[in-house]
Enzyme design. Structure first.
Site, PDB file in Angstrom:
ATOM      1  N   GLY A  43       0.818  -1.201   0.000  1.00 24.55           N
ATOM      2  CA  GLY A  43       0.000   0.000   0.000  1.00 24.55           C
ATOM      3  C   GLY A  43       0.851   1.249   0.000  1.00 24.55           C
ATOM      4  N   LYS A  98       5.586   0.387   7.891  1.00 27.90           N
ATOM      5  CA  LYS A  98       5.265   1.661   7.251  1.00 27.90           C
ATOM      6  C   LYS A  98       6.557   2.457   7.130  1.00 27.90           C
ATOM      7  CE  LYS A  98       1.381   3.526   7.581  1.00 27.90           C
ATOM      8  NZ  LYS A  98       0.081   4.154   7.909  1.00 27.90           N
ATOM      9  N   ASP A 128      -6.468  12.052  12.882  1.00 21.84           N
ATOM     10  CA  ASP A 128      -6.714  11.664  11.485  1.00 21.84           C
ATOM     11  C   ASP A 128      -7.628  10.445  11.432  1.00 21.84           C
ATOM     12  OD1 ASP A 128      -6.555  11.945   8.734  1.00 21.84           O
ATOM     13  OD2 ASP A 128      -4.627  10.912   8.560  1.00 21.84           O
TER      14      ASP A 128
END
Length: 354
Positions: free
Chosen positions: A36, A58, A152
């Protein structure tokens, strides 16, 4: 260990350096594949041999590693978020920096994101949408009680396990990016404009009530299949959040019961003082609205555990049983908390190397 099905969203990118990470190692983690990408990071699936498990890594943009302000904030926030241990929060296992690559190692989730689910199903059934929002609120409650505001909250940051659990991810990323010296901002707030509270969008200080607003917009999206405010540019969306009333008629067209509509309206109130003030208050309102709508939570009992779980009466409450008095007190009267404990054997080991 056999690779599990990959349901992370695949996105194209042009960063050859990051693509070249496949097959290499970051610390003890061997990069398997890119799964991703987004505006803030690229996500890889990796294998951890010593624990024989897959993790998600990540990798943040390389220019952040050269920013001393960012690095300091990253370390502080990563340590704080890694201490959050809750069934509805994606666990951080590790973080580090290697050859100007800044990365976070997280639990690997094989069910995709709520954004993926909405892309396929558009609107969700009311009980399913409320169930997910209660799970998200439980995770936020844990973070808020530790002084952490997510900043977020959006469907892309809600991962779905195949057993029905929702896990919040990317805690603190927006806070880390606030104050970095090399950041190009859209407007004055950092986050996702479609789900951002009016105060965050205008650069004001935020607290837990900002997360509650964003969660209200996510619930609106789940119930109607679209966000309430759209425009050609982020600034216009922010202005709409600030000035335009929530389009409640979209909820009515979607057949959302009035009690649920009222909860959404209060979650997304313009002024923070007009919203639910805590996620505990919100969870109580959501469960009450579901009961008032004569709806019930989706059943997500774990295999082999149904006989050990408490029975529910016709009103969805725990059936009378003196042995459950302590559980009832511990759970603050909410069946949800009893149901949301991880099943036996759920291995969520924390490895924080600092």
């Amino acid at each position: 260990m056999q690779p599990s099905e990959n349901l992370y969203p695949r996105q194209s990118g042009n960063n050859d350096d990051l693509n070249a990470l496949t097959g290499r190692s970051l610390g003890q983690f061997r990069i398997v594949e890119r799964i991703g990408a987004g505006g803030m990071a690229t996500v890889f699936k990796a294998y951890q041999p010593n624990l024989d498990r897959y993790v998600a890594i990540k990798v943040l943009p390389a220019y952040h590693a050269r920013d001393p302000v960012f690095v300091k904030r990253f370390v502080q926030e990563a340590r704080a978020v890694a201490k959050l241990v809750h069934p509805n929060i994606l666990q951080i296992h590790d973080f580090g920096e290697q050859e100007n690559i800044t990365y976070i190692v997280m639990e690997y989730v094989d069910g995709g994101t709520l954004k993926d689910r909405l892309n396929v199903k558009r609107a969700l059934p009311v009980p399913e949408a409320v169930d997910y929002m209660i799970q998200a609120a439980e995770g936020l409650n844990c973070a808020h009680n530790h002084g952490i505001v997510h900043r977020d909250v959006k469907p892309a940051n809600m991962l779905l396990r195949k057993d029905g659990y929702l896990l919040l991810s990317d805690f603190g990323i927006a806070k880390i990016l606030e104050g970095t010296t090399n950041l190009t901002r859209v407007g004055t707030g950092i986050g996702t404009p479609q789900y951002m509270s009016p105060e965050q969008g205008t650069g004001q200080p935020v607290d837990r009530r900002s997360d509650i607003y964003s969660l209200g917009i996510v619930l609106f999206h789940c119930l109607t299949g679209r966000v309430p405010f759209t425009a050609e540019n982020p600034l216009t969306i922010t202005v709409k959040h600030l000035n335009e009333p929530l389009p409640l008629e979209m909820l009515r067209v979607a057949g959302v019961p009035t009690p649920i509509e009222q909860v959404v309206a209060r979650m997304a109130a313009k002024a923070p003082q007009d919203r639910y003030q805590t996620t505990d208050e919100l969870i109580t309102a959501l469960t009450s609205a579901l009961t008032a709508s004569q709806l019930s939570m989706p059943s997500r009992w774990r295999p082999g555990m149904s006989s050990a779980m408490p029975r529910l009466d016709a009103q969805g409450q725990i059936a009378a049983d003196p042995r459950l008095a302590l559980l009832r007190a511990w759970g603050r009267g909410r069946v949800f908390l009893l149901r949301r404990h991880p099943p036996p054997g759920n291995n969520r080991v924390i490895h924080n190397n600092w």
